[in-house]
Write a protein that holds these residues in place. Structure first.
Motif, mmCIF file in Angstrom:
data_model
loop_
_atom_site.group_PDB
_atom_site.id
_atom_site.type_symbol
_atom_site.label_atom_id
_atom_site.label_comp_id
_atom_site.label_asym_id
_atom_site.label_seq_id
_atom_site.Cartn_x
_atom_site.Cartn_y
_atom_site.Cartn_z
ATOM 1 N N VAL A 92 7.979 21.001 9.050
ATOM 2 C CA VAL A 92 6.583 21.787 8.564
ATOM 3 C C VAL A 92 5.442 21.591 8.903
ATOM 4 O O VAL A 92 4.344 22.602 9.031
ATOM 5 C CB VAL A 92 6.776 21.426 6.801
ATOM 6 N N GLU A 97 11.521 16.222 8.770
ATOM 7 C CA GLU A 97 11.505 16.915 7.347
ATOM 8 C C GLU A 97 10.085 17.900 7.064
ATOM 9 O O GLU A 97 9.983 18.496 7.718
ATOM 10 C CB GLU A 97 12.537 16.982 6.284
ATOM 11 N N ILE A 98 9.358 16.244 7.737
ATOM 12 C CA ILE A 98 7.353 17.241 6.645
ATOM 13 C C ILE A 98 7.388 17.495 8.300
ATOM 14 O O ILE A 98 5.886 18.108 8.555
ATOM 15 C CB ILE A 98 7.250 15.605 6.385
ATOM 16 N N HIS A 136 12.937 18.658 0.029
ATOM 17 C CA HIS A 136 12.300 19.849 0.076
ATOM 18 C C HIS A 136 11.441 19.779 -1.066
ATOM 19 O O HIS A 136 9.699 20.277 -0.693
ATOM 20 C CB HIS A 136 13.086 21.116 -0.453
ATOM 21 N N ARG A 148 8.616 18.253 1.915
ATOM 22 C CA ARG A 148 8.571 19.945 2.217
ATOM 23 C C ARG A 148 7.044 20.632 1.606
ATOM 24 O O ARG A 148 6.355 21.349 2.822
ATOM 25 C CB ARG A 148 9.757 20.302 3.291
#
Length: 171
Positions: A113, A109-110, A67, A70
């Motif tokens: 985003v 995950e990035i 998190h 992100r």
């Protein structure tokens, strides 16, 4: 947005800031503290260097808390404090920094985003599709896929490979 709404927003940011200052003194620590601090820093317009310092403290405390990655990647988007390509460079930096399968997971995950924001599809895709796929697979092994993650992966599949690959991802 009306001026009274901005005033309320700023008042709540101040309240959040005060709460985080109090939380700093607690003996129990949690990586979520840093994610919320990163969100607050962006909302209050802290200098990018100060936001980077918070990120570095976050991953020093909990290196695999995705998190935090992100949240900082979001800050690096051109609509906030970054220039074109900054968030992608951060994804690559994070992949090298962490390495291995955990690095691929953070990379995925990035990527979500950067490329899965509401609005128009990205014009230029520079992140590695094989690394994104690897990261998605790791995510599934680690915690199982919520409905959100496969949908993000399907969006990425569509952007990179087209509707057939996205359809298979959703299946």
């Amino acid at each position: 947005v009306t001026e009274s709404d901005w005033e309320l927003f700023r008042a709540r940011l101040t309240q959040a800031s005060n709460t985080l200052k109090e939380a700093q003194n607690l003996s129990a620590k949690c990586p979520q503290f840093y994610e919320v601090t990163l969100l607050l820093a962006r909302a209050q317009g802290w200098p990018l260097e100060a936001q980077r310092e918070v990120f570095e403290r976050a991953i020093s405390f909990e290196p695999s808390y995705y998190h935090s990655y992100r949240e900082f990647a979001y800050t690096l988007l051109p609509k906030w404090f970054g220039e074109e390509g900054d968030a992608e460079a951060f994804a690559e930096e994070s992949l090298r920094r962490i390495g291995g399968r955990e690095g691929a997971f953070i990379y995925f995950e990035i990527a979500t985003v950067i490329y899965c924001e509401c609005g128009t599809p990205p014009e230029h895709l520079s992140l590695s599709w094989p690394k994104i796929q690897e990261g998605f697979a790791v995510m599934g092994e680690k915690s199982g896929a919520t409905l959100t993650k496969p949908n993000r992966f399907a969006a990425l599949a569509y952007f990179y490979k087209g509707p057939q690959v996205a359809r298979r991802a959703l299946e």
